[in-house]
Design a protein around this motif. Sequence first.
Motif, PDB file in Angstrom:
ATOM      1  N   SER A 169    -141.255 -46.111 -18.734  1.00  0.00           N
ATOM      2  CA  SER A 169    -140.422 -47.261 -19.081  1.00  0.00           C
ATOM      3  C   SER A 169    -139.030 -46.763 -19.444  1.00  0.00           C
ATOM      4  O   SER A 169    -138.864 -45.646 -19.932  1.00  0.00           O
TER       5      SER A 169
ATOM      6  N   ARG B 143    -142.168 -50.234 -17.289  1.00  0.00           N
ATOM      7  CA  ARG B 143    -142.813 -49.799 -16.052  1.00  0.00           C
ATOM      8  C   ARG B 143    -144.228 -50.346 -16.028  1.00  0.00           C
ATOM      9  O   ARG B 143    -144.961 -50.246 -17.009  1.00  0.00           O
TER      10      ARG B 143
ATOM     11  N   GLU C 263    -145.837 -49.702  -8.254  1.00  0.00           N
ATOM     12  CA  GLU C 263    -145.074 -49.687  -9.494  1.00  0.00           C
ATOM     13  C   GLU C 263    -144.133 -50.881  -9.549  1.00  0.00           C
ATOM     14  O   GLU C 263    -143.545 -51.270  -8.548  1.00  0.00           O
TER      15      GLU C 263
ATOM     16  N   PHE D 185    -141.398 -53.078 -12.632  1.00  0.00           N
ATOM     17  CA  PHE D 185    -140.762 -53.026 -13.939  1.00  0.00           C
ATOM     18  C   PHE D 185    -140.518 -54.440 -14.442  1.00  0.00           C
ATOM     19  O   PHE D 185    -140.380 -55.370 -13.651  1.00  0.00           O
TER      20      PHE D 185
END
Length: 115
Positions: free
Chosen positions: A23, A46, A106, A108
């Motif tokens: 993160s 993240r 992934e 965010f």
Amino acid sequence: MNKLRDRVAEAVQSRGYTDHKGSQYIDLPFPIPVSDHEYIRIKRERRVSIVADLEAAERITRARGYEIYRRAFPPVPTLDADELYVLLQEGELTEEDMDQIMVQKESFAFRGLTS
């Protein structure tokens, strides 16, 4: 709103710092009051999820034979991810196979942080 998000993301990436989980943070130059909170930093959190690589799954299960392929890919061509884990438990697939099939995705998200 997307332009603001993109500008904040760029600032966090270029001038912020990253924690052990991936993160990203940026400390604000001064506290920003919002309702009954004061925000002192922004966190670009993240997030990771596992997704199946269908091409890898098809290639690997086909190489293991028709029965294995049909279990993972029922006649309606959808991957049964749960069955892949059963095949792994039964020794029909290896950990290396699963690492190729189940790949990380992934993403965010921003979160305002108070002290």
